[in-house]
Scaffold this motif. Structure first.
Motif, PDB file in Angstrom:
ATOM      1  N   ILE A   1     -61.106  -0.311  22.888  1.00 12.90           N
ATOM      2  CA  ILE A   1     -61.237   0.180  24.262  1.00 12.90           C
ATOM      3  C   ILE A   1     -60.820  -0.913  25.249  1.00 12.90           C
ATOM      4  CG2 ILE A   1     -62.868   0.962  26.023  1.00 12.90           C
ATOM      5  CD1 ILE A   1     -64.350   2.458  23.891  1.00 12.90           C
ATOM      6  N   HIS A   2     -61.200  -2.161  24.971  1.00 12.54           N
ATOM      7  CA  HIS A   2     -60.817  -3.278  25.844  1.00 12.54           C
ATOM      8  C   HIS A   2     -59.300  -3.448  25.887  1.00 12.54           C
ATOM      9  CE1 HIS A   2     -60.785  -7.158  27.792  1.00 12.54           C
ATOM     10  NE2 HIS A   2     -60.125  -7.657  26.761  1.00 12.54           N
ATOM     11  N   VAL A   3     -58.667  -3.426  24.725  1.00 17.66           N
ATOM     12  CA  VAL A   3     -57.215  -3.575  24.662  1.00 17.66           C
ATOM     13  C   VAL A   3     -56.524  -2.436  25.411  1.00 17.66           C
ATOM     14  CG1 VAL A   3     -55.253  -3.477  23.043  1.00 17.66           C
ATOM     15  CG2 VAL A   3     -57.213  -4.924  22.539  1.00 17.66           C
ATOM     16  N   ASN A   4     -57.142  -1.276  25.427  1.00 18.68           N
ATOM     17  CA  ASN A   4     -56.558  -0.105  26.091  1.00 18.68           C
ATOM     18  C   ASN A   4     -56.917  -0.033  27.582  1.00 18.68           C
ATOM     19  OD1 ASN A   4     -54.878   2.167  25.493  1.00 18.68           O
ATOM     20  ND2 ASN A   4     -56.642   3.473  25.929  1.00 18.68           N
ATOM     21  N   GLY A   5     -57.455  -1.106  28.138  1.00 17.26           N
ATOM     22  CA  GLY A   5     -57.779  -1.129  29.554  1.00 17.26           C
ATOM     23  C   GLY A   5     -59.019  -0.334  29.916  1.00 17.26           C
ATOM     24  N   TRP A   6     -59.964  -0.227  28.999  1.00 19.65           N
ATOM     25  CA  TRP A   6     -61.233   0.478  29.204  1.00 19.65           C
ATOM     26  C   TRP A   6     -61.018   1.944  29.588  1.00 19.65           C
ATOM     27  CZ3 TRP A   6     -64.989  -2.104  27.054  1.00 19.65           C
ATOM     28  CH2 TRP A   6     -64.913  -3.491  27.007  1.00 19.65           C
ATOM     29  N   ALA A   7     -59.981   2.531  29.012  1.00 22.06           N
ATOM     30  CA  ALA A   7     -59.687   3.943  29.274  1.00 22.06           C
ATOM     31  C   ALA A   7     -59.351   4.629  27.958  1.00 22.06           C
ATOM     32  CB  ALA A   7     -58.518   4.066  30.237  1.00 22.06           C
ATOM     33  N   LEU A   8     -59.629   5.920  27.901  1.00 25.14           N
ATOM     34  CA  LEU A   8     -59.308   6.710  26.719  1.00 25.14           C
ATOM     35  C   LEU A   8     -57.980   7.408  26.925  1.00 25.14           C
ATOM     36  CD1 LEU A   8     -62.730   8.409  25.957  1.00 25.14           C
ATOM     37  CD2 LEU A   8     -61.690   6.496  24.783  1.00 25.14           C
ATOM     38  N   ASN A   9     -57.222   7.501  25.845  1.00 29.31           N
ATOM     39  CA  ASN A   9     -56.002   8.309  25.848  1.00 29.31           C
ATOM     40  C   ASN A   9     -55.824   8.892  24.455  1.00 29.31           C
ATOM     41  OD1 ASN A   9     -54.893   6.272  24.259  1.00 29.31           O
ATOM     42  ND2 ASN A   9     -53.868   5.288  25.971  1.00 29.31           N
ATOM     43  N   THR A  10     -54.757   9.642  24.268  1.00 31.65           N
ATOM     44  CA  THR A  10     -54.533  10.323  22.998  1.00 31.65           C
ATOM     45  C   THR A  10     -54.387   9.340  21.843  1.00 31.65           C
ATOM     46  OG1 THR A  10     -53.445  12.088  24.212  1.00 31.65           O
ATOM     47  CG2 THR A  10     -53.106  12.043  21.842  1.00 31.65           C
ATOM     48  N   CYS A  11     -53.650   8.264  22.059  1.00 29.31           N
ATOM     49  CA  CYS A  11     -53.437   7.265  20.994  1.00 29.31           C
ATOM     50  C   CYS A  11     -54.766   6.649  20.557  1.00 29.31           C
ATOM     51  CB  CYS A  11     -52.479   6.186  21.497  1.00 29.31           C
ATOM     52  SG  CYS A  11     -52.131   4.914  20.277  1.00 29.31           S
ATOM     53  N   LEU A  12     -55.601   6.305  21.529  1.00 24.02           N
ATOM     54  CA  LEU A  12     -56.906   5.735  21.197  1.00 24.02           C
ATOM     55  C   LEU A  12     -57.779   6.756  20.474  1.00 24.02           C
ATOM     56  CD1 LEU A  12     -58.566   3.154  21.476  1.00 24.02           C
ATOM     57  CD2 LEU A  12     -59.429   4.040  23.636  1.00 24.02           C
ATOM     58  N   GLY A  13     -57.674   8.004  20.866  1.00 28.62           N
ATOM     59  CA  GLY A  13     -58.414   9.063  20.177  1.00 28.62           C
ATOM     60  C   GLY A  13     -58.016   9.165  18.712  1.00 28.62           C
ATOM     61  N   TYR A  14     -56.717   9.070  18.445  1.00 31.99           N
ATOM     62  CA  TYR A  14     -56.264   9.091  17.054  1.00 31.99           C
ATOM     63  C   TYR A  14     -56.753   7.865  16.288  1.00 31.99           C
ATOM     64  CZ  TYR A  14     -53.184  13.065  17.929  1.00 31.99           C
ATOM     65  OH  TYR A  14     -52.686  14.306  18.227  1.00 31.99           O
ATOM     66  N   GLN A  15     -56.810   6.727  16.949  1.00 35.55           N
ATOM     67  CA  GLN A  15     -57.317   5.521  16.290  1.00 35.55           C
ATOM     68  C   GLN A  15     -58.799   5.695  15.932  1.00 35.55           C
ATOM     69  OE1 GLN A  15     -56.376   2.495  19.155  1.00 35.55           O
ATOM     70  NE2 GLN A  15     -54.328   2.168  18.325  1.00 35.55           N
ATOM     71  N   PHE A  16     -59.578   6.243  16.863  1.00 31.67           N
ATOM     72  CA  PHE A  16     -60.995   6.493  16.581  1.00 31.67           C
ATOM     73  C   PHE A  16     -61.158   7.514  15.456  1.00 31.67           C
ATOM     74  CE2 PHE A  16     -62.271   5.313  21.161  1.00 31.67           C
ATOM     75  CZ  PHE A  16     -62.324   3.978  20.812  1.00 31.67           C
ATOM     76  N   PHE A  17     -60.320   8.544  15.474  1.00 29.00           N
ATOM     77  CA  PHE A  17     -60.378   9.541  14.415  1.00 29.00           C
ATOM     78  C   PHE A  17     -60.066   8.897  13.066  1.00 29.00           C
ATOM     79  CE2 PHE A  17     -58.475  12.859  11.748  1.00 29.00           C
ATOM     80  CZ  PHE A  17     -59.511  13.782  11.759  1.00 29.00           C
ATOM     81  N   GLY A  18     -59.055   8.040  13.031  1.00 29.83           N
ATOM     82  CA  GLY A  18     -58.707   7.341  11.794  1.00 29.83           C
ATOM     83  C   GLY A  18     -59.818   6.434  11.308  1.00 29.83           C
ATOM     84  N   LEU A  19     -60.456   5.718  12.232  1.00 26.42           N
ATOM     85  CA  LEU A  19     -61.582   4.861  11.855  1.00 26.42           C
ATOM     86  C   LEU A  19     -62.740   5.680  11.290  1.00 26.42           C
ATOM     87  CD1 LEU A  19     -61.727   2.270  14.778  1.00 26.42           C
ATOM     88  CD2 LEU A  19     -61.336   1.782  12.371  1.00 26.42           C
ATOM     89  N   HIS A  20     -63.012   6.795  11.932  1.00 28.58           N
ATOM     90  CA  HIS A  20     -64.108   7.634  11.450  1.00 28.58           C
ATOM     91  C   HIS A  20     -63.765   8.236  10.080  1.00 28.58           C
ATOM     92  CE1 HIS A  20     -67.788   9.850  11.762  1.00 28.58           C
ATOM     93  NE2 HIS A  20     -67.158  10.965  11.429  1.00 28.58           N
ATOM     94  N   LEU A  21     -62.542   8.648   9.893  1.00 27.40           N
ATOM     95  CA  LEU A  21     -62.108   9.179   8.604  1.00 27.40           C
ATOM     96  C   LEU A  21     -62.236   8.107   7.516  1.00 27.40           C
ATOM     97  CD1 LEU A  21     -60.921  11.640   7.154  1.00 27.40           C
ATOM     98  CD2 LEU A  21     -58.659  10.745   7.697  1.00 27.40           C
TER      99      LEU A  21
END
Length: 96
Positions: free
Chosen positions: A62-82
């Motif tokens: 989240i810090h690297v992404n400027g403390w904002a959510l976007n589609t790419c970050l969502g996919y990263q979170f989904f991958g981590l959870h998977l």
């Protein structure tokens, strides 16, 4: 709105795990007057360490992404959870 949902999920999970486990163990230890001993056949340390690492990665992304959510970050979170779900399933079935 998505930022609030992610913060709620992370915060509530960490709170539930650490307070939900720590408080009853603390109360039992205080009531018995001796430390609460975990069952050595149920290793909890790897799960706790994984949660801490997951939280650190979560905050870092989240810090690297400027403390904002976007589609790419969502996919990263989904991958981590998977990856976590796969790790949990494998560790459960390998230990049986």
């Amino acid at each position: 709105m998505g930022d609030m949902a992610v913060a709620n999920v992370l915060g509530s999970n960490v709170f539930n795990i650490f307070l939900g486990l720590g408080l009853p163990w603390c109360i039992k230890a205080l009531a018995d007057g001796k430390p609460f001993m975990l069952d050595p056949t149920e290793p909890i340390l790897p799960s706790i360490m994984l949660l801490l690492i997951y939280c650190a990665i979560f905050i870092f992304l989240i810090h690297v992404n400027g403390w904002a959510l976007n589609t790419c970050l969502g996919y990263q979170f989904f991958g981590l959870h998977l990856a976590f779900v796969v790790w949990s399933a494998v560790s459960f079935y390998v230990s049986i």
